[in-house]
Design an enzyme around this catalytic site. Structure first.
Site, PDB file in Angstrom:
ATOM      1  N   LYS A  81       1.235  -1.019   0.120  1.00 20.32           N
ATOM      2  CA  LYS A  81      -0.079  -0.131  -0.031  1.00 20.32           C
ATOM      3  C   LYS A  81       0.577   1.533  -0.237  1.00 20.32           C
ATOM      4  O   LYS A  81       0.166   2.484   0.014  1.00 20.32           O
ATOM      5  CB  LYS A  81      -0.834   0.255   0.760  1.00 20.32           C
TER       6      LYS A  81
HETATM    7  C1  LIG Z   1      -5.208  -4.307   1.861  1.00 15.85           C
HETATM    8  C2  LIG Z   1      -4.521  -5.831   1.584  1.00 15.85           C
HETATM    9  C3  LIG Z   1      -4.216  -6.565   0.719  1.00 15.85           C
HETATM   10  C4  LIG Z   1      -5.656  -6.017   0.286  1.00 15.85           C
HETATM   11  O1  LIG Z   1      -6.010  -5.845  -1.493  1.00 15.85           O
HETATM   12  P1  LIG Z   1      -7.168  -5.230  -2.047  1.00 15.85           P
HETATM   13  O2  LIG Z   1      -6.431  -3.823  -3.051  1.00 15.85           O
HETATM   14  O3  LIG Z   1      -8.095  -4.099  -1.244  1.00 15.85           O
HETATM   15  O4  LIG Z   1      -7.105  -6.249  -2.861  1.00 15.85           O
HETATM   16  C5  LIG Z   1      -3.789  -7.617   0.407  1.00 15.85           C
HETATM   17  N1  LIG Z   1      -2.360  -8.073   0.983  1.00 15.85           N
HETATM   18  C6  LIG Z   1      -1.915  -7.053   2.028  1.00 15.85           C
HETATM   19  C7  LIG Z   1      -1.240  -7.154   2.423  1.00 15.85           C
HETATM   20  C8  LIG Z   1      -2.898  -5.541   2.420  1.00 15.85           C
HETATM   21  O5  LIG Z   1      -2.170  -4.952   3.180  1.00 15.85           O
END
Ligand SMILES: *Cc1c(COP(=O)(O)O)cnc(C)c1O
Length: 431
Positions: free
Chosen positions: A107
């Protein structure tokens, strides 16, 4: 490029407005009015160009006139200033490691891009933009880090007291001077309810410029396409890969599908879910049944009502048959997650975090026994989930970023889970 609201197609805005608003005033998600086609020369010369040049070419049409090219280049260079290595795990599966950013989760890219775009859009204003965000842990860390020190932007992050891990709490409470962490004596849902109410509160809206940094914001969503181009730059085979994406709110895989629609060669996508299986059931049974969230080891994917599914359906013009040709969805249990972490470490000496393990198990099911090759997107560093890793392997992990973090001092404000209390606090801050 213009963006329309999925609720009302006549409500059209540019990239700057879509970023500043987050969600359309009618409650809909913003969607690009057209999908750009990538210059085929770029696809054939992927391995010869730098990731910075590639990223600029991909994002340029989406940003349009909203940011001058030289500034967009700088924003992109800062956003992707770390490694994105594709690592071979076994004969058929590689791992696209997206966890080399400052908070050790994928993210970071979306948060860094969005914060810099907002900083630019707010450059001439004397009023700061206030980013309000409720977090159950992981998202907040990336947002706090991404926005730390960005001029013209102030971040207020709400988290449930005692319900985030020690590492996550330090990530939330040791940000720059433009970040305030508020510890709510309640649950994540209480935090989210306070934030949602603040966005509708006329007395705050008249004084403050408020925005959200959640994953439906186009400036967080769109840069995630880059991972798939960076992976293809390193993809060793001639035939296109099968890609497995650990999915919760489906933003990441939706960005991957956008890249595919604009010309990136991909054989197939696997949407890897934990026990929150709304999308696997939707694709296999055809009906969309929203369910309460189930708590799992891969907690960043504990989503009962994935927002970005609406965008995925839009990408395929509502044609679910066409969508199912290129995307499969699989649900992996906590037990399978643990066993995958164990067996992959034992057989290949590769350590998966719980989210990446879900992606690996789902990809394995899809390609086993077939002449297919693929990669998972590894979304978090295993060190962020020490409890699960210890349960699977009795391993204790360390990482320099965490050592540095643990020497910092937590700074937070404690408030009751009561909107009136939050309102009073917010009203007291100066503009
Ligand atoms: C947010 C997150 C996800 C999921 O991603 P999306 O875009 O919401 O499907 C998967 N793995 C981790 C470690 C995350 O922080």
């Amino acid at each position: 490029m213009k963006y329309y609201s999925l609720t009302d197609r006549n409500s059209v805005v540019d990239f700057a407005t879509a970023t500043k608003l987050g969600q359309a005033p009618d409650g809909g998600l913003y969607f690009p009015e057209r999908i750009p086609t990538i210059d085929p020369d770029i696809i054939t010369s992927l391995k010869e160009i730098t990731k910075e040049t590639l990223a600029f070419e991909i994002l340029k049409p989406f940003v349009g006139e909203s940011i001058p090219h030289d500034i967009l280049k700088t924003i992109i260079d800062e956003t992707i200033r770390f490694d994105f290595p594709l690592i071979k795990v076994d004969d058929q599966i590689s791992s696209m490691e997206l966890f080399h950013g400052p908070t050790l989760a994928f993210k970071d890219v979306g948060a860094r891009f969005m914060s810099r775009c907002l900083g630019y859009f707010n450059r001439d204003s004397s009023l700061p933009t206030n980013v309000l965000v409720a977090t159950s842990g992981d998202t907040g860390g990336a947002v706090v880090d991404g926005f730390s020190g960005i001029a013209g932007v102030r971040v207020v992050v709400l988290y449930p007291s005692g319900k985030v891990s020690a590492i996550q709490e330090l990530q939330l409470t040791t940000g720059g001077s433009n970040v305030t962490a508020i510890e709510i004596d309640g649950t994540f849902d209480d935090c989210q309810a306070i934030v949602k109410r603040a966005f509708r509160d006329p007395s705050l809206l008249s004084r403050f410029r408020l925005t959200s940094a959640n994953s439906i914001n186009v400036a967080r969503w769109l840069p995630q396409q880059l991972y798939y181009f960076f992976a293809l730059q390193q993809w060793p085979a001639d035939s296109p890969p099968v890609i497995s994406v650990p999915s919760g709110n489906f933003g990441n895989i939706c960005a991957a599908l956008l890249a595919y629609k604009s010309g990136l060669p991909v054989a197939h996508f696997v949407a890897a879910c934990n026990s929150n299986d709304v999308v696997p059931r939707f694709l296999s049974e055809g009906n969309l049944e929203i369910k309460p969230t189930v708590h799992t080891y891969s907690n960043a994917m504990d989503v009962g009502n994935p927002s970005n599914l609406a965008r995925i359906i839009e990408l395929f013009g509502g044609n679910i048959t066409a969508l199912k040709k290129i995307v499969s969805a699989t649900s992996i249990s906590d037990q399978e997650t643990l066993e995958t972490i164990k067996s992959v470490y034992r057989d290949y000496e590769y350590l998966l975090d719980p989210h990446s393990a879900v992606a690996y198990a789902a990809l394995k099911k899809f390609i086993e026994g077939k002449n297919l090759y693929g990669f998972i997107t590894a979304t978090a560093h295993p060190v962020k989930f020490p409890d699960v890793i210890e349960k699977a392997l009795s391993l204790k992990l360390a990482h320099p970023i965490l050592t540095e973090l643990s020497s910092k001092r937590k700074e937070s404000i404690s408030l009751a889970a009561d909107y009136a209390v939050f309102h009073q606090w917010m009203s007291g801050i100066e503009n």
